[in-house]
Design an enzyme around this catalytic site. Structure first.
Site, PDB file in Angstrom:
ATOM      1  N   ASP A  45       0.807  -1.218   0.000  1.00 22.49           N
ATOM      2  CA  ASP A  45       0.000   0.000   0.000  1.00 22.49           C
ATOM      3  C   ASP A  45       0.842   1.270   0.000  1.00 22.49           C
ATOM      4  OD1 ASP A  45      -2.436  -1.212  -0.170  1.00 22.49           O
ATOM      5  OD2 ASP A  45      -2.939  -1.057   1.958  1.00 22.49           O
ATOM      6  N   LYS A  67      -3.345   3.632  -2.532  1.00 21.09           N
ATOM      7  CA  LYS A  67      -4.516   4.483  -2.730  1.00 21.09           C
ATOM      8  C   LYS A  67      -4.275   5.812  -2.021  1.00 21.09           C
ATOM      9  CE  LYS A  67      -7.731   0.579  -2.676  1.00 21.09           C
ATOM     10  NZ  LYS A  67      -8.774  -0.089  -1.872  1.00 21.09           N
ATOM     11  N   MET A 182      -7.304   9.328   9.623  1.00 21.06           N
ATOM     12  CA  MET A 182      -7.785   9.815   8.317  1.00 21.06           C
ATOM     13  C   MET A 182      -8.794  10.951   8.487  1.00 21.06           C
ATOM     14  SD  MET A 182      -8.284   6.064   6.501  1.00 21.06           S
ATOM     15  CE  MET A 182      -9.317   5.468   7.847  1.00 21.06           C
TER      16      MET A 182
END
Length: 528
Positions: A45, A67, A182
């Protein structure tokens, strides 16, 4: 861990869903590292340290599936299809995910996809950023006198949900500490919701950007001030948000950002198999290390010199090793002649410095002489009071090494033979890697031999970056290397007082303090 093949007659492989930790490559678990080392395929990732990929098998297939907010290299469905396809072909796959794979990491979805396909998998937990990042900022998420409960919350819910599942009325005051992942983009809304649902405006807050890495930044404030301060500091993802009284402890417990090399970018040019020794020391002091091996070691063409030296070895009184690599290459060449280190019995052994001496003594061989100054000149100075006239000496070194020792011993009346054991060569794709590394400003460039300097300068020139040679802050291991840097047009900013890796690190620490070189900028924060 599961064996790769569950059924000897089956071609089914196994998938390991591995947590890589929050960024610092040293925070991967032992079990996670073992899985990585045996993997045939690694799918990793965006927030995974690429340093971890150095542990993969040379033949492993490496696939980036990162991502970012507005850029997904692969969809979640594509990632799951890859895992299933490789597992059905009998491969061992590591799905390497930042933090912990099942805490807001979609590891649960990937495990369900594998279960649905009747494929075996292991989940190897990782160190979550929710705990580690605050700890690196000096904020324990619990403390006996301050916080007995903590909630881990996503600041970025699935946009496809029909309605939000977070109950802010309950979350606002349910636990002593809130940790949000996040959540930078929604920080304003989060602060307003917490205040609206009963959390005091004066509640301490911290936002930690790129936690556990040398460019970590931390902003502190209160629920009432944190948004304004983050905007002023231009805080961006990835970041962890901490809300609660424990944030007050940062004043006393901040440790990572106080390290002497914190935030400094250091390029290490040693051979690939020797990078870690220096890199580990620098990283322990907070530096960002960029591995850029500027030399590689290779055998010399066989020309009979080594074989003749072995045949005559009993006639030599002294054998000199001028680098730690020397004893390893000597053993390798001995094996090719069906000999071993017992052949050195009865010879006086001299080593150019402590690392070379340690390499020799690790092989069970006593070193008779090591100079106070770790150089060929130091060897000559230390030996000048000995009666050497009429003696015979064998110097085992790299091809093209300086001849100071050879000429000096001859001046002392010694019969000298010099035999190259290996040679330094330019690693493949060095020019390409130089272009990539020097796209960004570098704090320091370390050089531990004249060959390192020669090769790096040649690569900079070939890359069209010759203008940087005089601007780079070169950190040299000793006078001989410094002379090479200056000859090539470089400016030596620091030089080790002792020509050792530890001496070079000390010089970097002192050099950084003397020049007032700033760490990674830490956003200002007044008292909470």
């Amino acid at each position: 861990m599961q064996s790769k093949i569950q059924n000897p007659k089956s071609k089914i492989g196994v998938v390991y869903l591995v947590g890589a930790g929050p960024g610092d490559p040293g925070l991967i678990t032992v079990k996670g590292l073992q899985a990585l080392q045996q993997a045939d395929v690694v799918i990793y990732d965006h927030l995974v340290s690429e340093r971890l990929l150095d542990h993969c098998k040379p033949a492993a297939k490496i696939i980036y599936a990162g991502k970012e907010r507005h850029r997904h290299t692969k969809t979640q469905a594509e990632i799951e299809r890859l895992l299933i396809r490789f597992a059905k072909s009998g491969k061992t796959i590591v799905r390497l995910k930042g933090g912990d794979p099942v805490l807001f990491g979609r590891g649960g979805e990937e495990a369900l996809a594998l279960a649905k396909a009747h494929l075996p998998f292991d989940i190897i937990p990782g160190v979550t950023s929710a705990i580690a990042v605050p700890a690196y900022a000096g904020i324990p998420v619990t403390h006996r006198a301050m916080a007995s409960s903590v909630a881990l919350v996503t600041g970025h819910e699935d946009a496809s949900k029909s309605e939000a599942s977070l109950n802010w009325a309950q979350l606002a005051t349910a636990t002593d500490t809130l940790v949000l992942l996040m959540g930078v983009a929604t920080l304003r809304e989060t602060a307003e919701r917490l205040i609206r649902h009963g959390r005091a405006k004066t509640t301490p807050c911290a936002v930690i950007e790129w936690g556990t890495l040398p460019w970590q930044r931390t902003v502190t404030g209160t629920l009432a001030t944190i948004v304004r301060r983050c905007v002023a500091a231009d805080m961006r993802p990835p970041a962890v948000i901490v809300v609660g009284e424990v944030v007050r402890l940062r004043r006393r417990l901040s440790w990572f950002e106080r390290k002497p090399l914190f935030g400094q970018r250091v390029v290490v040019t040693r051979p690939a198999d020797r990078v870690d020794q220096l890199a580990n020391l620098l990283e322990a002091l907070g530096a960002e290390v960029i591995a850029l091996p500027a030399i590689a070691l290779a055998p010399v063409a066989s020309n009979g010199l080594f074989r003749r030296a072995l045949q005559d070895l009993e006639t030599f009184d002294w054998v000199f090793f001028t680098s730690p690599e020397g004893i390893r290459w000597f053993r390798r060449l001995l094996a090719g002649e069906r000999q071993d280190l017992r052949i050195l019995r009865g010879r006086h052994i001299a080593a150019i410095g402590p690392k070379t001496a340690a390499s020799i003594e690790q092989q069970g061989i006593h070193v008779d002489f090591q100079p106070k100054t770790f150089s060929q000149e130091g060897l000559l100075e230390g030996l000048k009071r000995r009666r050497l006239a009429g003696r015979r000496a064998l110097i085992l070194s790299a091809k093209g090494a300086r001849d100071v020792l050879e000429q000096g011993l001859k001046a002392y009346g010694v019969d000298v033979r010099k035999v190259p054991l290996y040679q330094t060569v330019i690693p493949p794709r060095l020019v390409e890697r130089v272009k990539r590394v020097f796209e960004e400003p570098t704090g320091w460039v370390t050089v531990t031999s004249a060959s390192c300097a020669d090769h790096l300068v040649a690569a900079l020139t070939a890359a069209g970056l010759k203008r940087l040679i005089g601007r780079i802050r070169w950190a040299s291991i000793g006078p001989v290397t410094s002379l090479a840097v200056r000859r090539l047009g470089g400016r030596v900013a620091v030089e080790a007082r002792r020509a050792t890796i530890e001496g070079l690190v000390d010089a970097l620490v002192k050099g950084g303090k003397r020049r007032g070189i700033s760490r990674a900028s830490v956003a200002p924060a007044s008292a909470i």
